[in-house]
Scaffold this motif. Structure first.
Motif, PDB file in Angstrom:
ATOM      1  N   PRO A  12       0.818  -1.228   0.000  1.00 25.09           N
ATOM      2  CA  PRO A  12       0.000   0.000   0.000  1.00 25.09           C
ATOM      3  C   PRO A  12       0.851   1.278   0.000  1.00 25.09           C
ATOM      4  N   LEU A  13       1.954   1.279   0.736  1.00 24.75           N
ATOM      5  CA  LEU A  13       2.853   2.431   0.750  1.00 24.75           C
ATOM      6  C   LEU A  13       3.456   2.645  -0.632  1.00 24.75           C
ATOM      7  N   ILE A  14       3.940   1.593  -1.237  1.00 28.31           N
ATOM      8  CA  ILE A  14       4.558   1.683  -2.563  1.00 28.31           C
ATOM      9  C   ILE A  14       3.561   2.227  -3.579  1.00 28.31           C
ATOM     10  N   GLU A  15       2.329   1.720  -3.547  1.00 27.51           N
ATOM     11  CA  GLU A  15       1.307   2.192  -4.483  1.00 27.51           C
ATOM     12  C   GLU A  15       0.998   3.671  -4.261  1.00 27.51           C
ATOM     13  N   ALA A  16       0.917   4.105  -2.995  1.00 20.34           N
ATOM     14  CA  ALA A  16       0.641   5.511  -2.695  1.00 20.34           C
ATOM     15  C   ALA A  16       1.755   6.410  -3.211  1.00 20.34           C
ATOM     16  N   VAL A  17       3.002   6.006  -3.001  1.00 23.40           N
ATOM     17  CA  VAL A  17       4.138   6.804  -3.478  1.00 23.40           C
ATOM     18  C   VAL A  17       4.125   6.869  -5.003  1.00 23.40           C
ATOM     19  N   MET A  18       3.826   5.758  -5.642  1.00 25.39           N
ATOM     20  CA  MET A  18       3.800   5.742  -7.109  1.00 25.39           C
ATOM     21  C   MET A  18       2.680   6.631  -7.669  1.00 25.39           C
ATOM     22  N   LYS A  19       1.652   6.896  -6.864  1.00 25.58           N
ATOM     23  CA  LYS A  19       0.564   7.788  -7.278  1.00 25.58           C
ATOM     24  C   LYS A  19       0.845   9.237  -6.884  1.00 25.58           C
ATOM     25  N   GLY A  20       2.024   9.511  -6.294  1.00 27.74           N
ATOM     26  CA  GLY A  20       2.405  10.877  -5.981  1.00 27.74           C
ATOM     27  C   GLY A  20       2.179  11.318  -4.554  1.00 27.74           C
ATOM     28  N   SER A  21       1.907  10.394  -3.658  1.00 20.94           N
ATOM     29  CA  SER A  21       1.661  10.744  -2.262  1.00 20.94           C
ATOM     30  C   SER A  21       2.905  11.319  -1.588  1.00 20.94           C
ATOM     31  N   ALA A  22       2.669  12.200  -0.626  1.00 26.71           N
ATOM     32  CA  ALA A  22       3.755  12.692   0.228  1.00 26.71           C
ATOM     33  C   ALA A  22       4.234  11.535   1.108  1.00 26.71           C
ATOM     34  N   ILE A  23       5.380  11.718   1.744  1.00 23.50           N
ATOM     35  CA  ILE A  23       5.964  10.659   2.563  1.00 23.50           C
ATOM     36  C   ILE A  23       6.408  11.206   3.911  1.00 23.50           C
ATOM     37  N   ALA A  24       6.249  10.398   4.928  1.00 22.63           N
ATOM     38  CA  ALA A  24       6.808  10.672   6.251  1.00 22.63           C
ATOM     39  C   ALA A  24       7.457   9.377   6.717  1.00 22.63           C
ATOM     40  N   ALA A  25       8.691   9.446   7.129  1.00 21.49           N
ATOM     41  CA  ALA A  25       9.415   8.270   7.597  1.00 21.49           C
ATOM     42  C   ALA A  25      10.004   8.566   8.969  1.00 21.49           C
ATOM     43  N   THR A  26       9.745   7.677   9.916  1.00 22.08           N
ATOM     44  CA  THR A  26      10.276   7.832  11.263  1.00 22.08           C
ATOM     45  C   THR A  26      11.360   6.795  11.484  1.00 22.08           C
ATOM     46  N   PHE A  27      12.479   7.236  12.019  1.00 19.78           N
ATOM     47  CA  PHE A  27      13.620   6.374  12.301  1.00 19.78           C
ATOM     48  C   PHE A  27      13.860   6.391  13.798  1.00 19.78           C
ATOM     49  N   SER A  28      13.880   5.210  14.419  1.00 21.44           N
ATOM     50  CA  SER A  28      14.028   5.110  15.875  1.00 21.44           C
ATOM     51  C   SER A  28      15.155   4.158  16.225  1.00 21.44           C
ATOM     52  N   ARG A  29      15.855   4.483  17.299  1.00 18.93           N
ATOM     53  CA  ARG A  29      16.891   3.604  17.832  1.00 18.93           C
ATOM     54  C   ARG A  29      16.237   2.747  18.911  1.00 18.93           C
ATOM     55  N   ALA A  30      16.362   1.451  18.812  1.00 18.00           N
ATOM     56  CA  ALA A  30      15.667   0.522  19.706  1.00 18.00           C
ATOM     57  C   ALA A  30      16.038   0.710  21.176  1.00 18.00           C
ATOM     58  N   ARG A  31      17.312   0.928  21.469  1.00 18.42           N
ATOM     59  CA  ARG A  31      17.747   0.919  22.871  1.00 18.42           C
ATOM     60  C   ARG A  31      17.235   2.084  23.696  1.00 18.42           C
ATOM     61  N   ASP A  32      16.951   3.240  23.066  1.00 15.58           N
ATOM     62  CA  ASP A  32      16.490   4.385  23.855  1.00 15.58           C
ATOM     63  C   ASP A  32      15.324   5.136  23.209  1.00 15.58           C
ATOM     64  N   HIS A  33      14.826   4.618  22.112  1.00 18.17           N
ATOM     65  CA  HIS A  33      13.692   5.204  21.385  1.00 18.17           C
ATOM     66  C   HIS A  33      13.979   6.597  20.824  1.00 18.17           C
ATOM     67  N   ARG A  34      15.236   6.993  20.750  1.00 18.46           N
ATOM     68  CA  ARG A  34      15.556   8.281  20.130  1.00 18.46           C
ATOM     69  C   ARG A  34      15.083   8.214  18.685  1.00 18.46           C
ATOM     70  N   SER A  35      14.287   9.197  18.286  1.00 18.81           N
ATOM     71  CA  SER A  35      13.617   9.127  16.990  1.00 18.81           C
ATOM     72  C   SER A  35      13.585  10.469  16.292  1.00 18.81           C
ATOM     73  N   ILE A  36      13.637  10.398  14.972  1.00 14.98           N
ATOM     74  CA  ILE A  36      13.399  11.568  14.142  1.00 14.98           C
ATOM     75  C   ILE A  36      12.405  11.172  13.050  1.00 14.98           C
ATOM     76  N   GLN A  37      11.693  12.160  12.558  1.00 14.39           N
ATOM     77  CA  GLN A  37      10.770  11.928  11.453  1.00 14.39           C
ATOM     78  C   GLN A  37      11.138  12.881  10.325  1.00 14.39           C
ATOM     79  N   LEU A  38      11.222  12.342   9.121  1.00 13.85           N
ATOM     80  CA  LEU A  38      11.540  13.117   7.935  1.00 13.85           C
ATOM     81  C   LEU A  38      10.299  13.148   7.047  1.00 13.85           C
ATOM     82  N   LYS A  39       9.991  14.331   6.504  1.00 15.63           N
ATOM     83  CA  LYS A  39       8.822  14.467   5.636  1.00 15.63           C
ATOM     84  C   LYS A  39       9.233  15.073   4.307  1.00 15.63           C
ATOM     85  N   SER A  40       8.536  14.630   3.256  1.00 17.07           N
ATOM     86  CA  SER A  40       8.773  15.150   1.920  1.00 17.07           C
ATOM     87  C   SER A  40       7.463  15.122   1.141  1.00 17.07           C
TER      88      SER A  40
END
Length: 113
Positions: A12-40
């Motif tokens: 579903p994500l791949i299909e949405a991106v192929m149709k031109g959808s915006a994206i948000a990706a969150t990256f987290s470190r397991a040991r302390d949950h330090r996280s950032i989110q990138l949007k485009s």
């Protein structure tokens, strides 16, 4: 940013991106949950390059090791971190906005240049 992801698990994500959808990706470190989110506002899906399959396997193994250190059983960690290396595609995007997502005060705050 170039992300390797499972085609089957993310159809579903791949299909949405192929149709031109915006994206948000969150990256987290397991040991302390330090996280950032990138949007485009746009992203693209592509095929893997030489070395991507072995890199996906390497990163999956590292995540499984981190989870074992946190108390997961080896079997749980390997299932959680599993990535079928022959089923991956690339998702590529240029971040336009960046947010801190680490739980606690400040979560959700946009990072400025």
């Amino acid at each position: 940013v170039r992300v390797l992801l499972s085609r089957g698990a993310n159809l579903p994500l791949i299909e949405a991106v192929m149709k031109g959808s915006a994206i948000a990706a969150t990256f987290s470190r397991a040991r302390d949950h330090r996280s950032i989110q990138l949007k485009s506002s746009r992203a693209s899906i592509g095929e893997v390059a030489p070395g991507d399959q072995s890199e996906a396997a390497r990163q999956s193994a590292l995540l499984a090791d981190d989870l074992v250190e946190l108390g997961y059983s080896r079997a749980q960690a390997e299932v959680y971190a599993f990535c079928h290396a022959t089923d991956i595609v690339t998702l590529t995007f240029r971040p336009e906005r960046v947010f801190t997502q680490t739980p606690g005060p400040g979560a959700g705050a946009e990072l400025q240049r």
